[in-house]
Scaffold this active site. Structure first.
Site, PDB file in Angstrom:
ATOM      1  N   HIS A 129      56.095  19.424  15.334  1.00  0.00           N
ATOM      2  CA  HIS A 129      55.506  19.846  14.074  1.00  0.00           C
ATOM      3  C   HIS A 129      56.200  19.139  12.913  1.00  0.00           C
ATOM      4  CE1 HIS A 129      55.182  23.875  16.470  1.00  0.00           C
ATOM      5  NE2 HIS A 129      54.257  23.012  16.862  1.00  0.00           N
TER       6      HIS A 129
ATOM      7  N   TYR B 260      66.913  27.659  11.404  1.00  0.00           N
ATOM      8  CA  TYR B 260      66.628  26.580  10.457  1.00  0.00           C
ATOM      9  C   TYR B 260      66.407  27.134   9.049  1.00  0.00           C
ATOM     10  CZ  TYR B 260      61.801  27.802  11.877  1.00  0.00           C
ATOM     11  OH  TYR B 260      60.635  28.457  12.184  1.00  0.00           O
TER      12      TYR B 260
END
Length: 469
Positions: free
Chosen positions: A70, A133
Site C-alpha cells: 500500500h 507506525y
C-alpha cells in the site's frame, strides 16, 4: 531481544527518502526500553520533521501474516514493538526510481521512514508481532492511494514464507501488477496570484505539470474567509503566494488601506496557518518597502524593518505572519518588472511617442525581472536550503530610475539625454491624490541567495534582453 546497546544511526536505501534507522535499546533482567520516536535526536540525524498526527498498531498473532503493498498519501515511521517482520517497500512515485524495491528485517531495534508514495508491506516472522507506525495525516475518504500486488513479478520480492502458504486478505491479492499502477504524483504546488505578472512568470518557469495548480484571485480569494477548508491541504507540499496589493499610492486612501491590509497581511496570516497546520512550505514574496531606505549600505535579510507607508507596513506585517510558518521562504525583492504595464514599458512608449520625461533620480536600487524571481523560487524549492528570508534582485551596480529610463531610451534607439532627472518631491509636487513615501535606498544585499548556488542575472543585461525580445 538481542540487539542491546546500538547507537542511533541512519542507513540510506536504494529508494530516495526511504531510510532505515538503528534504535538504541536498553535492557536488563526486567526487559528493555527504547525511544521509538525522539524528534530532536532523529531530526538532528536527518530524519524529516514530518509532523506525525496519529500512531497505529497492527497486532499479528501468527507467523506469516502478510499485508500490503500500500502506498498512502502520507509519510510513515514504521517500527516493531514486539516480534519481527520481513518488510518490503516498492517506490510507486513518479520518477526514475519508480518500481525500485527494498527489503529488510525489522525487530524492535530498527525502524524505517517511509515517504509518501512508497508502497509498504510486511510479513511477520514471529508470533505475537506488534507492528507500529506513526503517520502525518488522518485517514480521509478523499485521499488517493496506490497499490501493488504482493506477487508482482517485476518487483520480485523474495518473501521468506511463500505467499501460497500465508494469510493474505482478498483485497491485497487483487491489487494490480506494476505495469498497471498509476505512479503517485508529487505533492501539489499551488501558485496563488496566477493572473499577475509574477504568476505568469512562475507558470513559464514551473510549467503545467499535473501536480502544479495555478489560481487567480477570482478562483481562490484568500480574503473570503474559507481558505483553510478550500482544499485537502495534506495533498499539497508548497504554496507560492504571488498575489499582493501593489497600488502603493492608492494604499494611502481609506479604501486602499483596507484592501492592502486584507491582501498583504490578513491573507498571508491565513496562508501561514494553513502551511503550519499541514506541514507545507510557504513561499511569500516581499518588498524593499519594508525598509525606510535610510541605510547607507545594501539591506541584508536581517536588517530591522521600518516601513514608511501603508503598503510597506502591510508587507512587513505579511512577512511577520509568513515567518511564523516553520517551512517558509520569504523572497524580498525590489523594482519589479514583468509582463504587463510597468516602468520599462512606459519609458519605451514615451521614447517612441517623442515625449521627454522627468524621472526620479534620488532613489537607488536594482531592477528585478519577474522571470528572475520565478527562477530563484524554483531554485530554492529544488535545492532546499535553510528556510528563511532571501533577497532576490538583479545583479550589478545600483542605479536610479532616471538612469534606467535613459538606458531604455538608448536601447530603443533614442537619445537618453531626453530624460531629465528630478527629485522625488519635485516629481510628485503636482500629484492629485495621496503619495506614498518611497525608500531612497532600495539596494538589497545578495550574499545569502548566492550562498545557495543561485547566481542573480545582471540587471542591465536583463533589461537589454527584455527590450529586444
Amino acid at each position: 531481544m538481542e540487539d542491546f546497546g546500538k547507537a542511533l544511526a541512519r542507513f540510506e536505501t536504494n529508494i530516495p527518502g526511504l531510510v532505515v534507522y538503528d534504535l538504541p535499546v536498553h535492557g536488563d533482567s526486567r526487559g528493555w526500553f527504547k525511544e521509538n520516536w525522539q524528534r530532536e535526536k532523529m531530526t538532528a540525524l536527518g530524519l524529516p520533521d514530518f509532523g506525525p498526527v496519529q500512531n497505529n498498531i497492527s497486532f499479528n498473532d501468527a507467523v506469516g501474516t502478510t499485508r500490503g503493498i500500500h502506498a498512502e498519501p502520507w509519510d510513515k515511521w514504521v517500527s516493531v514493538a514486539t516480534g519481527r517482520i520481513f518488510g518490503a517497500w516498492v517506490d510507486l512515485r513518479e520518477g526514475p526510481s519508480f518500481g525500485a524495491t527494498f527489503t529488510v528485517e525489522l525487530d524492535p531495534s530498527k525502524a524505517i521512514f517511509v515517504p509518501r508514495g512508497v508502497g509498504n508491506s510486511y510479513q511477520t516472522l514471529e508470533e505475537n508481532t506488534a507492528y507500529t507506525y506513526l503517520v502525518n495525516d488522518h485517514w480521509s475518504p478523499d485521499a488517493e492511494y496506490a497499490f501493488l500486488n504482493l506477487a508482482d513479478e517485476t518487483a520480485a520480492i523474495a518473501w521468506p514464507i511463500p505467499l501460497s502458504d500465508v494469510e493474505i486478505s482478498p483485497k491485497d491479492l487483487a491489487h494490480p501488477r506494476l505495469a498497471d499502477v498509476a505512479p503517485v504524483p508529487p505533492r501539489k504546488i499551488l501558485v496563488l496570484g496566477a493572473g499577475g505578472q509574477l504568476g505568469r512568470a512562475l507558470r513559464a518557469e514551473l510549467g503545467d505539470a499535473g501536480h502544479i495548480e495555478y489560481a487567480t484571485r477570482a478562483e481562490f480569494d484568500l480574503t473570503a474567509g474559507d481558505a483553510e477548508s478550500a482544499r485537502r491541504w495534506r495533498d499539497y507540499g508548497v504554496i507560492i503566494n504571488a498575489g499582493a496589493y501593489t497600488a502603493v499610492d492608492a494604499a494611502e486612501t481609506p479604501a486602499g488601506r483596507k484592501d492592502a491590509w486584507a491582501a498583504n497581511a490578513t491573507a498571508v496570516a491565513a496562508l501561514a496557518r494553513i502551511a503550519t497546520s499541514n506541514g507545507l512550505t510557504l513561499v511569500h514574496v516581499s518588498s524593499d518597502y519594508v525598509f525606510d531606505g535610510s541605510s547607507s549600505t545594501a539591506y541584508t535579510e536581517d536588517d530591522a524593518l521600518a516601513p514608511l507607508g501603508v503598503y510597506g507596513q502591510t508587507k512587513a506585517a505579511g512577512d511577520a505572519a509568513a515567518a511564523t510558518t516553520p517551512r517558509h521562504y520569504i523572497i524580498r525583492t525590489s523594482w519589479v518588472i514583468g509582463d504587463g504595464k510597468n516602468f520599462v514599458g512606459t519609458m519605451a512608449s514615451l521614447a517612441e511617442r517623442g515625449i521627454d520625461p522627468k524621472v526620479v533620480d534620488d532613489q537607488r536600487g536594482r531592477l528585478t525581472f519577474t522571470s528572475e524571481i520565478a527562477r530563484a523560487i524554483a531554485h530554492l524549492l529544488r535545492s532546499g536550503p535553510a528556510f528563511g528570508t532571501y533577497n532576490v534582485t538583479g545583479e550589478g551596480e545600483p542605479t536610479t530610475w532616471a538612469a534606467i529610463a535613459g538606458q531604455v531610451f538608448e536601447l530603443t534607439g533614442h537619445d537618453p539625454s531626453r530624460v531629465t532627472g528630478v527629485s522625488t518631491e519635485e516629481y510628485f509636487a503636482a500629484a492629485a491624490g495621496p503619495v506614498a513615501p518611497r525608500p531612497r535606498n532600495s539596494v538589497l544585499d545578495l550574499t545569502k541567495i548566492r550562498a545557495t548556488g543561485f547566481e542573480p542575472a545582471d540587471a542591465s543585461a536583463s533589461l537589454r534582453k527584455y527590450l529586444t525580445v
